[in-house]
Design an enzyme around this catalytic site. Structure first.
Site, PDB file in Angstrom:
ATOM      1  N   CYS A   1      23.223  25.794  41.432  1.00 30.28           N
ATOM      2  CA  CYS A   1      23.819  24.469  41.201  1.00 30.28           C
ATOM      3  C   CYS A   1      23.343  23.892  39.868  1.00 30.28           C
ATOM      4  O   CYS A   1      22.147  23.895  39.566  1.00 30.28           O
ATOM      5  CB  CYS A   1      23.435  23.521  42.335  1.00 30.28           C
ATOM      6  SG  CYS A   1      24.213  21.892  42.173  1.00 30.28           S
TER       7      CYS A   1
ATOM      8  N   CYS B   1      27.818  19.680  48.407  1.00 31.08           N
ATOM      9  CA  CYS B   1      27.591  19.264  47.019  1.00 31.08           C
ATOM     10  C   CYS B   1      28.912  19.363  46.267  1.00 31.08           C
ATOM     11  O   CYS B   1      29.608  20.384  46.341  1.00 31.08           O
ATOM     12  CB  CYS B   1      26.548  20.157  46.357  1.00 31.08           C
ATOM     13  SG  CYS B   1      26.321  19.837  44.589  1.00 31.08           S
TER      14      CYS B   1
ATOM     15  N   CYS C   1      28.365  22.089  42.839  1.00 29.91           N
ATOM     16  CA  CYS C   1      28.453  23.542  43.019  1.00 29.91           C
ATOM     17  C   CYS C   1      29.424  23.941  44.127  1.00 29.91           C
ATOM     18  O   CYS C   1      29.577  25.128  44.423  1.00 29.91           O
ATOM     19  CB  CYS C   1      27.073  24.143  43.278  1.00 29.91           C
ATOM     20  SG  CYS C   1      26.250  23.565  44.787  1.00 29.91           S
TER      21      CYS C   1
ATOM     22  N   CYS D   1      23.028  22.555  48.419  1.00 33.70           N
ATOM     23  CA  CYS D   1      23.465  23.190  47.174  1.00 33.70           C
ATOM     24  C   CYS D   1      23.211  24.693  47.198  1.00 33.70           C
ATOM     25  O   CYS D   1      22.337  25.190  47.914  1.00 33.70           O
ATOM     26  CB  CYS D   1      22.712  22.602  45.975  1.00 33.70           C
ATOM     27  SG  CYS D   1      22.880  20.830  45.757  1.00 33.70           S
TER      28      CYS D   1
END
Length: 349
Positions: free
Chosen positions: A40, A67, A70, A36
């Site tokens: 995030c 991820c 994000c 991330c």
């Protein structure tokens, strides 16, 4: 800028979802196997379950995956947003006809509301105001080369002469016909005063202040004013200008004074963005040229920012003296580095 060199700094950035850290490092979560950005929006993992990497590819190479919240498969959100604004500016810059903001937003695949929000954040202007400034810059160029004012207005992107007068003329501080003749006949009244930091000339058009300049003598100040407005009618009028002069002197001597002084300042689109950013720097604070460049959404334009500062015609009211080198040192100032130091010392008290 925070360096995020220690795990403690990185953890703090993740827990506060600090978008400034995006692009500085990424973190991976052992329990979920994802990587991330620090900003995030997902719930922060336990510190003992986090691993830090310099970038996304390093985390992917170690077995982690993107991820979906994000979007680490894409550049950081701030980078994507900045690119959207750059793309929007390019579309506006290259538009031949009148700009439709809805069309610009649709072309970029975002809503008009989102485009407005991003423009205000990165440019400091609405898309409409930016488009008007672009057309005005074109108009200034066309008026110097076209035999017909109407043709110049239409070539600059205005749908009609009436559209120009209704939307933009107030920003000129003069009629288009006057600008077409090279500002011949514009009356600028001026007067002198002495401040804590030296002698000044204060000049204004019918719209507002157009110049506040430091100088060593009245003769040198008149010469400076004449060079800036070579075809204007300069009128020494201290009596009628005294209230404005008093307000300027008060603002210079007391930078925290809440005085609203109408301005008639016109530059290129870039200069106006820089000058507006300078006015956002509060007394007692400073910013680097790079800081200002980043504030207007053009992080690589630090040198151009420095040039815009040197071309600022409103000393102290547009506080270019609050811009310093990246290490905090004082760089050049149109009215002298020693005066710049005195201004900053006064404001830091």
């Amino acid at each position: 800028m925070t360096s995020y060199q220690t795990n403690a700094q990185r953890l703090e950035a993740v827990q506060s979802r600090d978008s400034r850290a995006d692009g500085q490092f990424v973190y991976a979560v052992i329990s979920t196997g994802i990587v991330c950005y620090p900003s995030c929006p997902s719930r922060a993992a336990l510190p003992e379950n986090m691993r830090y990497f310099m970038d996304v590819p390093s985390a992917l190479a170690d077995g982690y995956r993107y991820c979906k919240r994000c979007r680490t498969d894409l550049p950081p959100l701030a980078v994507r947003n900045r690119q959207l604004v750059i793309d929007a500016c390019r579309l506006i810059d290259n538009a031949i006809d009148a700009v439709r903001i809805d069309s610009i937003a649709a072309n970029l695949g975002i809503s008009r509301y989102h485009l407005q929000k991003l423009f205000k954040q990165y440019v400091g202007l609405s898309p409409k105001a930016y488009a008007q400034a672009i057309r005005l810059s074109r108009l200034q160029e066309h008026l110097q080369n076209k035999p017909s004012i109407t043709q110049a207005l239409l070539d600059a992107g205005y749908e009609s002469v009436g559209g120009f007068y209704g939307a933009v003329q107030g920003r000129l501080g003069m009629k288009a016909s006057t600008l077409h003749r090279g500002s011949v006949g514009v009356q600028i009244r001026y007067g002198f005063a002495v401040t804590t930091f030296g002698r000044i000339v204060v000049a204004q058009t019918a719209k507002g202040l157009c110049a506040v300049l430091f100088g060593e003598s009245e003769e040198s100040l008149i010469a400076d004013l004449s060079q800036r407005f070579p075809k204007a009618i300069l009128v020494h009028d201290t009596d009628d200008m005294q209230p404005q002069i008093d307000s300027v002197v008060c603002k210079i001597n007391l930078p925290d004074a809440a005085i609203d002084i109408p301005l008639d300042i016109l530059g290129t689109v870039f200069q106006e963005k820089v000058w507006q950013a300078l006015r956002d720097i509060q007394p007692g604070k400073t910013a680097s040229y790079k800081d200002v460049a980043q504030a207007i959404g053009q992080p690589t334009a630090a040198r151009a920012v420095a040039r815009a500062c040197s071309e600022n015609p409103l000393a102290v009211l547009v506080p270019c003296h609050r811009v310093v080198k990246a290490d905090g040192g004082l760089s050049g100032y149109r009215w002298g580095v020693e005066r710049k130091r005195e201004l900053l010392d006064k404001e830091s008290c």
